[in-house]
Write a protein that holds these residues in place. Structure first.
Motif, PDB file in Angstrom:
ATOM      1  N   ASP A 165       0.872  -1.191   0.000  1.00 51.94           N
ATOM      2  CA  ASP A 165       0.000   0.000   0.000  1.00 51.94           C
ATOM      3  C   ASP A 165       0.900   1.228   0.000  1.00 51.94           C
ATOM      4  N   THR A 166       0.797   2.063  -1.032  1.00 50.87           N
ATOM      5  CA  THR A 166       1.685   3.230  -1.149  1.00 50.87           C
ATOM      6  C   THR A 166       1.465   4.253  -0.033  1.00 50.87           C
ATOM      7  N   ASN A 167       0.326   4.185   0.660  1.00 49.68           N
ATOM      8  CA  ASN A 167       0.091   5.082   1.795  1.00 49.68           C
ATOM      9  C   ASN A 167       0.971   4.715   2.983  1.00 49.68           C
ATOM     10  N   TYR A 168       1.466   3.459   2.990  1.00 47.55           N
ATOM     11  CA  TYR A 168       2.293   2.982   4.094  1.00 47.55           C
ATOM     12  C   TYR A 168       3.687   2.576   3.633  1.00 47.55           C
ATOM     13  N   MET A 169       4.101   3.114   2.495  1.00 47.02           N
ATOM     14  CA  MET A 169       5.488   2.988   2.042  1.00 47.02           C
ATOM     15  C   MET A 169       6.091   4.377   2.149  1.00 47.02           C
ATOM     16  N   TYR A 170       7.107   4.527   2.950  1.00 47.40           N
ATOM     17  CA  TYR A 170       7.660   5.859   3.204  1.00 47.40           C
ATOM     18  C   TYR A 170       9.034   6.034   2.551  1.00 47.40           C
ATOM     19  N   VAL A 171       9.193   7.189   1.906  1.00 46.11           N
ATOM     20  CA  VAL A 171      10.442   7.506   1.204  1.00 46.11           C
ATOM     21  C   VAL A 171      11.365   8.300   2.118  1.00 46.11           C
ATOM     22  N   ARG A 172      12.616   7.899   2.146  1.00 46.19           N
ATOM     23  CA  ARG A 172      13.641   8.648   2.871  1.00 46.19           C
ATOM     24  C   ARG A 172      14.369   9.511   1.845  1.00 46.19           C
ATOM     25  N   PHE A 173      14.255  10.823   1.995  1.00 44.41           N
ATOM     26  CA  PHE A 173      14.781  11.739   0.986  1.00 44.41           C
ATOM     27  C   PHE A 173      16.301  11.664   0.821  1.00 44.41           C
ATOM     28  N   SER A 174      17.007  11.312   1.879  1.00 39.46           N
ATOM     29  CA  SER A 174      18.471  11.348   1.824  1.00 39.46           C
ATOM     30  C   SER A 174      19.047  10.388   0.797  1.00 39.46           C
ATOM     31  N   ASP A 175      18.333   9.293   0.489  1.00 41.45           N
ATOM     32  CA  ASP A 175      18.857   8.334  -0.489  1.00 41.45           C
ATOM     33  C   ASP A 175      17.772   7.736  -1.389  1.00 41.45           C
ATOM     34  N   PHE A 176      16.565   8.325  -1.355  1.00 41.77           N
ATOM     35  CA  PHE A 176      15.444   7.859  -2.184  1.00 41.77           C
ATOM     36  C   PHE A 176      15.014   6.438  -1.859  1.00 41.77           C
ATOM     37  N   SER A 177      15.388   5.928  -0.693  1.00 41.01           N
ATOM     38  CA  SER A 177      14.985   4.566  -0.341  1.00 41.01           C
ATOM     39  C   SER A 177      13.537   4.552   0.136  1.00 41.01           C
ATOM     40  N   ILE A 178      12.864   3.451  -0.138  1.00 39.24           N
ATOM     41  CA  ILE A 178      11.484   3.259   0.317  1.00 39.24           C
ATOM     42  C   ILE A 178      11.488   2.263   1.467  1.00 39.24           C
ATOM     43  N   GLN A 179      10.880   2.660   2.563  1.00 40.69           N
ATOM     44  CA  GLN A 179      10.827   1.805   3.741  1.00 40.69           C
ATOM     45  C   GLN A 179       9.581   0.918   3.656  1.00 40.69           C
ATOM     46  N   LEU A 180       9.789  -0.355   3.338  1.00 37.90           N
ATOM     47  CA  LEU A 180       8.679  -1.292   3.253  1.00 37.90           C
ATOM     48  C   LEU A 180       8.318  -1.809   4.648  1.00 37.90           C
ATOM     49  N   LEU A 181       7.029  -1.901   4.920  1.00 40.51           N
ATOM     50  CA  LEU A 181       6.565  -2.478   6.177  1.00 40.51           C
ATOM     51  C   LEU A 181       6.276  -3.964   5.972  1.00 40.51           C
ATOM     52  N   TYR A 182       6.357  -4.720   7.063  1.00 45.34           N
ATOM     53  CA  TYR A 182       6.176  -6.170   6.997  1.00 45.34           C
ATOM     54  C   TYR A 182       5.341  -6.623   8.191  1.00 45.34           C
TER      55      TYR A 182
END
Length: 255
Positions: free
Chosen positions: A101-118
Motif C-alpha cells: 500500500d503506497t500510503n504505508y510505504m515511506y520515502v527517505r529523501f536522503s537516499d530515495f529509499s522506500i521503507q517497506l513495512l512487513y
C-alpha cells in the motif's frame, strides 16, 4: 493511526488478542536490510494489542507520486523496492506479508529509499501479484520529462514479458537501468546511504526541481487556457461585427 515524531514516523496496526506473531520474522525485519532501517514491536496500549512500526522515512510514496518525478529518481524508488524483496526472500520471509500500500510505504529523501513495512504474523497470506502492483504505481506517477516516461514504459514491458515474478531477476533488470543513472548512492553506516550527483544534489534541490517542473506545467496550462479564451473571444467578436455590417447594408438598400 499515523504519528509523525521528531526522529521517525509511528504507525500502529491494531491486533486482536489471538493473532500469533512470529518472533523470528519480527527479529529478521528489525535487522537493517537493503536500506530498510525501520522497526516494529508488539505493544499494549490501554488494553489494546498493537503492532507498532517506527519508520525511518520522510513522506509516503502516495504523496511523492503527486509530484513530478525524474527518471533517475524513479529508478531509485523501484530499485529500493526490488533489492528489499531480494533480502526478504534471503531472510526467509514471505513477499505477500509486505504491506503493499503506497500510503504505508515511506520515502527517505536522503537516499530515495522506500521503507517497506512487513507483518510478521504466523498465519499465511494470499499471494500478491507484485508485477501488477508495480505497474499500478507507475500509472499513478506524474512524470517530469520524457526519459522518466520511457523508463516507466521499460519497466511495464518487463512485466508484460515476465508474467511470473522473480525478485532476483527483476532486481538485476532494475540494476541495469540504474547503471545509466546520474545519481551516485554511497552506502553509509547502519544501512543508511547518501546521494551524490555532479551538482552535489540534495533533498532541497530535488524538491525544488519537482516544484519548478510542476510550476512550469501549470504555467503552460494557464497560458494555453488564456490563448483558447482569447481565440474564442476574437471569433465571437468577428461574428458580431459581421452581423452588424450585414444589418447596416440591408438598411441602406431598403432606403
Amino acid at each position: 493511526m499515523t504519528q509523525i515524531l521528531k526522529d521517525s514516523i509511528k504507525i500502529e496496526y491494531k491486533l486482536d488478542q489471538v493473532t500469533p506473531i512470529s518472533k523470528y520474522e519480527m527479529n529478521a525485519y528489525n535487522v537493517p536490510f537493503a536500506g530498510n532501517t525501520s522497526m516494529c514491536r508488539e505493544v499494549f496500549v490501554k488494553g489494546e494489542r498493537k503492532l507498532e512500526f517506527s519508520i525511518d522515512g520522510d513522506m509516503s510514496l502516495s504523496q511523492i507520486m503527486q509530484k513530478p518525478v525524474f527518471r533517475d529518481e524513479l529508478v531509485e524508488y523501484i530499485f529500493s523496492i526490488s533489492k528489499q524483496l531480494v533480502s526478504v526472500i534471503q531472510n526467509g520471509l514471505a513477499l505477500e506479508k509486505v504491506v503493499w500500500d503506497t500510503n504505508y510505504m515511506y520515502v527517505r529523501f536522503s537516499d530515495f529509499s522506500i521503507q517497506l513495512l512487513y507483518l510478521p504474523f504466523e498465519s499465511k497470506f494470499d499471494k500478491k501479484d507484485i508485477g501488477e502492483f508495480v505497474k499500478s504505481i507507475l500509472s499513478g506517477f506524474v512524470y517530469a520529462h520524457t526519459p522518466a516516461i520511457e523508463c516507466a514504459n521499460q519497466i511495464v514491458d518487463y512485466f508484460n514479458d515476465h508474467r511470473e515474478f522473480d525478485a532476483f531477476h527483476f532486481n538485476e533488470f532494475v540494476s541495469d537501468l540504474r547503471a545509466s543513472s546520474q545519481l551516485l548512492i554511497i552506502q553509509g553506516e547502519k544501512g543508511k546511504s547518501k546521494v551524490l550527483t555532479s551538482n552535489e544534489n540534495n533533498k532541497e534541490l530535488a524538491i525544488h526541481k519537482a516544484e519548478e517542473a510542476a510550476r512550469k506545467a501549470e504555467e503552460k496550462a494557464r497560458k494555453a487556457e488564456e490563448a483558447k479564451a482569447a481565440k474564442a473571444a476574437a471569433k465571437k467578436s468577428s461574428k458580431s461585427s459581421s452581423k452588424s455590417s450585414s444589418s447596416s447594408s440591408s438598411e441602406k438598400s431598403y432606403s
